[in-house]
Write an enzyme that holds these catalytic residues in place. Structure first.
Site, PDB file in Angstrom:
ATOM      1  N   GLY A   1       0.836  -1.185   0.000  1.00  0.00           N
ATOM      2  CA  GLY A   1       0.000   0.000   0.000  1.00  0.00           C
ATOM      3  C   GLY A   1       0.866   1.228   0.000  1.00  0.00           C
ATOM      4  O   GLY A   1       2.044   1.193  -0.352  1.00  0.00           O
TER       5      GLY A   1
ATOM      6  N   MET B   1       1.993   3.136   2.503  1.00  0.00           N
ATOM      7  CA  MET B   1       3.067   3.336   3.469  1.00  0.00           C
ATOM      8  C   MET B   1       3.841   2.067   3.763  1.00  0.00           C
ATOM      9  O   MET B   1       4.928   2.135   4.335  1.00  0.00           O
ATOM     10  CB  MET B   1       2.508   3.891   4.783  1.00  0.00           C
TER      11      MET B   1
ATOM     12  N   ASP C   1     -13.368   1.529   7.017  1.00  0.00           N
ATOM     13  CA  ASP C   1     -13.189   1.014   5.656  1.00  0.00           C
ATOM     14  C   ASP C   1     -13.669  -0.437   5.556  1.00  0.00           C
ATOM     15  O   ASP C   1     -12.972  -1.307   5.028  1.00  0.00           O
ATOM     16  CB  ASP C   1     -11.726   1.122   5.230  1.00  0.00           C
TER      17      ASP C   1
END
Length: 853
Positions: free
Chosen positions: A102, A104, A217
């Site tokens: 992703g 980070m 999410d």
């Protein structure tokens, strides 16, 4: 190049944030001044701004996550740096393979390296260059969140630490499973089974809320189900702690929010505070997709705070299923058929899901626990809190829970209803009109539910009678005709005081009779059903459906004018009620065009078919049954116009789609094979045509039994190919079978019979049995004239063949007169270039017809 220090990232991030806060027209001048003398800094921030729209669609955790374009341009150096990680030991774990990455961090599959025990885990490691203060703060928050969550349906945190170069990592449970929607569809889990799984997910979310954590999410890809059937909630990377101090929270940009558009709550889109109700909205979106196969807002790549569509009314799940172009496929994935699926969602489940998806968070369930409780009440047959519980609704729930004891408890039930009514009147005196309206609505809803339950019971009994459904039942378990006769007899004596139920069941039975080719039994039932709907409910959707069913029967009976009238009326009603882009409108367009085509009015049918195909391109995926049906209508029109270059590739595409969808043992596939075989026969590819037609015929014999119009048509088509291959005896056997079936099933005045006896007459002519051929040709000509009039293509074809037979018999004067009649009729219905006209002219020339018109 990649920024070489966390400080450089902070500089880029700060300028990016300041630029976003300025009007777009002022950004270039601001950056030119702020980055004077530093072109690399200027280019980096410009890249971020250019990717802003794309970034708003992503689930971001940092400026690195937002910088889609910038990171893409720098990815080669990052990948090179990370590529050497496989095999490295971090803490007590050896990295085995990369699982994903992703903004980070990168997630690796890892295993214990110290030999203490054999266990594979997921290890999440911050990327090089991403270890800014903001990212590290986020990472530590994720670790704090996961450490507080110990639940069987949440992926567990095992360990954590930092690498030798200071990059933090997390060691988490490695979940091997499928996303919840894929898992359910692959196993055809029922609605009840899906609710069981979903309840476990809600339990995990409720647990997180009790720990003061909002996930933010929740979506199918973040809920994996293991092979053992245990759902696991993943990825708390963008979760927020409800007790986080404002000063310690991550900076939130107004135009760059972290969310997944298809599941995000409206307040997330707007940038308002996120609460537990936001997770409830996401749960509602997941449940909507689990039960209907579609997302409540459709597929959305991006959303904005100003987008009005986010707060438009969501289609009720039961209506979404009914309107789905692939309704049968959706139902099959849920172990049922479309009507049963719609009924299972209608009512309380509709209401529960829509309450979870309320745009106003104050009107939603305030917690996952409230959602769980209402689902449990629904499963137990109790009134749900999402619905205003009028006395009729509560009484109805009581009735459904205690069906067996109703007779003995009738007086108690009446008292209960009366007591509820009195109590509610006392409690709601200030709002008496609203309560009265609600009670009336609830009573009407209960009556409708009761009607549908009765109809569903009978409809389920007869479901096996339709061999052309996507999941036909076994036809060898009992005599379906006998079962239908019993049902028709019951309807004759039952439901006399409930006309709408009676009309619905007459329609169900009529369609079942029609699917079996039992047209005499089907027509009175479908006619009575339509008459009732016209009388009771006027020209509404039920009447349009009844018109469609009866109109299709008229198409089978070659009553093109009657079919046209009904399908034209149904199309007008459906367009008015449903708009232009609806599957029911497509159905009516197709049927009206078919009626015009059967009447020989090809030029009138063609624009309708073009409109139909364009509509299906908008509504349906290109590998769906509905799209295949739309292609089939275009193929048939091309075939009738002798446009084989268009028809042949379409026929092959249709067969490929149907085989992929239904396998081999399905009537749709056999019909597609037969159609392709006919086209191949017309283009002279007789061997391939024979193979396809023979296979199709044998499959139909197995699936449809011995007496069905499709078997007659298949036998006659195969016979035509065999005749052209000079295998006359085989062809004769098949022709005689086709004629016998058609006489018994269709009767002596049906155009389908005329086709089979005309084809057999061709064989007799070739054999020299001209008198017998003439008798059959005259019979076919009389049938076609009665059905179509004097100028239909079928009339012209049979007239020309009779004329040629008379010439062969030496009766040339009579033959020449018939040739003139045949050519006049054909030219009135098809172009001069049509094969039927060419064939008639060639035969007339052989008969020495002078001065052809």
């Amino acid at each position: 190049m990649i920024p070489d220090s966390p400080e450089r990232w902070e500089q880029i991030d700060a300028l990016f944030a300041e630029a976003l806060d300025r009007p777009e027209a002022e950004r270039s001048a601001f950056l030119a001044a702020a980055c004077a003398g530093d072109p690399e800094l200027l280019e980096a921030v410009r890249s971020l701004l250019a990717s802003e729209v794309a970034a708003a669609r992503m689930i971001g955790e940092s400026v690195g996550d937002a910088a889609a374009d910038l990171l893409a341009s720098l990815s080669d150096e990052v990948d090179a740096a990370e590529a050497g990680m496989i095999g490295r030991i971090i803490g007590t774990y050896r990295l085995v393979a990369e699982l994903g990455r992703g903004g980070m961090g990168v997630v690796y599959l890892a295993e214990r390296a110290d030999g203490e025990y054999d266990k594979r885990v997921a290890l999440k490691l911050v990327k090089r260059g991403m270890d800014t203060d903001e990212i590290l703060q986020r990472f530590h928050m994720e670790r704090r969140i996961l450490a507080a969550l110990e639940h069987p349906n949440i992926a567990a945190l095992y360990d954590g630490g930092a690498t030798d170069d200071g990059r933090p990592y997390l060691v988490m449970e490695a979940v091997e499973g499928e996303r919840i929607t894929t898992y359910c569809d692959a196993r055809r889990l029922t609605v009840a089974e899906r609710l069981d799984l979903f309840r476990s997910v809600c339990s995990a979310v409720q647990y997180a809320h009790q720990k003061l954590v909002v996930h933010r999410d929740i979506k199918p890809s973040n809920v994996l189900v293991t092979a053992g059937g245990t759902p696991k909630l993943l990825d708390f990377g963008i979760a927020r702690l409800l007790d986080a101090e404002p000063g310690g929270s991550m900076r939130t940009r107004t135009r760059l929010r972290m969310l997944t558009p298809d599941y995000a709550a409206p307040e997330q889109i707007r940038g308002d505070p996120v609460t537990t109700a936001s997770d409830v909205h996401a749960l509602g979106a997941v449940l909507y997709e689990l039960l209907t196969g579609r997302r409540p807002y459709g597929n959305r790549d991006s959303v904005s705070a100003e987008e009005p569509g986010m707060e438009r009314p969501i289609r009720r799940p039961s209506l979404a299923v009914a309107a789905d172009a692939d309704a049968e496929g959706v139902a099959i994935a849920r172990g049922t058929h479309p009507n049963q699926l719609r009924r299972s969602l209608k009512g309380d489940l509709d209401t529960i899901i829509l309450k979870a998806l309320e745009p106003d968070p104050r009107l939603r369930y305030q917690s996952a626990r409230e959602l769980i409780e209402d689902l449990d009440r629904f499963r137990s047959g109790l009134p749900v809190t999402a619905r205003i519980a009028g006395p009729a609704y509560r009484a109805g729930k009581f009735v459904r829970r205690h069906r067996i004891g109703l007779a003995a408890a009738a007086v108690v039930l009446v008292s209960l209803v009366s007591g509820l009514g009195a109590a509610l009147w006392q409690a709601e005196r200030a709002d008496a009109e609203r309560a009265r309206a609600e009670r009336e609505r609830a009573i009407a809803e209960e009556q409708r539910d009761a009607a549908e339950e009765v109809a569903a019971f009978l409809e389920g009994m007869f479901a096996a009678a339709n061999p052309f459904s996507i999941q036909p039942g076994r036809l060898d378990t009992m005599r379906i005709g006998t079962l239908l006769d019993r049902g028709a007899s019951r309807i004759g004596t039952e439901f006399t005081d409930r006309p709408l139920i009676r009309a619905r069941m007459q329609g169900v039975l009529g369609r079942a009779y029609r699917s079996l080719g039992m047209y005499d039994q089907a027509e009175p039932l479908l006619t009575q059903s339509l008459d009732t709907y016209r009388a009771v409910s006027g020209t509404g959707p039920d009447a349009a459906n009844a018109m469609n069913a009866l109109g299709n029967l008229y198409l089978d009976l070659e009553r093109a004018a009657d079919a046209e009238n009904l399908h034209r009326e149904a199309l007008g009603i459906r367009r008015q009620l449903l708009g232009s882009d609806h599957s029911d409108v497509a159905q009516s367009l197709n049927n009206l065009a078919a009626a015009l085509q059967n009447a020989g009015r090809l030029d009138e049918a063609e624009p309708l078919y073009d409109e139909l195909l364009a509509l299906h391109r908008r509504l349906d995926p290109p590998d769906s049954a509905a799209f295949a049906d739309a292609l089939n209508t275009r193929m048939v029109l091309a075939y009738r116009k002798d446009d084989f270059d268009t028809a042949l590739p379409l026929a092959r595409e249709i067969l490929d789609i149907n085989r992929a969808l239904f396998g081999t043992d399905h009537p749709r596939v056999t019909q597609s094979m037969n159609n392709l075989g006919q086209l191949l026969s017309r283009t002279g590819e007789l061997e391939e045509a024979e193979t396809l037609m023979r296979e199709s015929l044998e499959m139909n014999r197995t699936m449809l039994g011995g007496m069905h119009p499709n078997i007659a048509a298949g036998a006659a088509n195969l016979a035509g190919v065999l005749l052209r291959l000079d295998r006359v005896e085989e062809a004769e056997t098949l022709y005689l079978e086709a004629i016998a079936i058609n006489r018994q099933v269709l009767g002596d005045r049906h155009p389908g019979l005329a086709i089979s006896i005309t084809s057999y007459a061709d064989l007799l002519v070739a054999r020299g049995a001209l008198d017998e051929a003439e008798r059959l040709q005259r019979e076919a000509l009389a049938i076609n004239r009665a059905a179509f009039g004097a100028t239909h293509i079928n009339v012209g074809i049979v007239t020309a063949r009779l004329a040629e037979n008379l010439c062969l018999q030496g009766r040339t004067d009579a033959g020449r007169g018939l040739f003139r009649d045949a050519l006049a009729g054909l030219r009135a219905s098809v172009p001069e270039t049509h094969s039927a006209v060419r064939s008639a002219r060639e035969a007339a020339s052989r008969c020495a017809v002078e001065s052809l018109p």
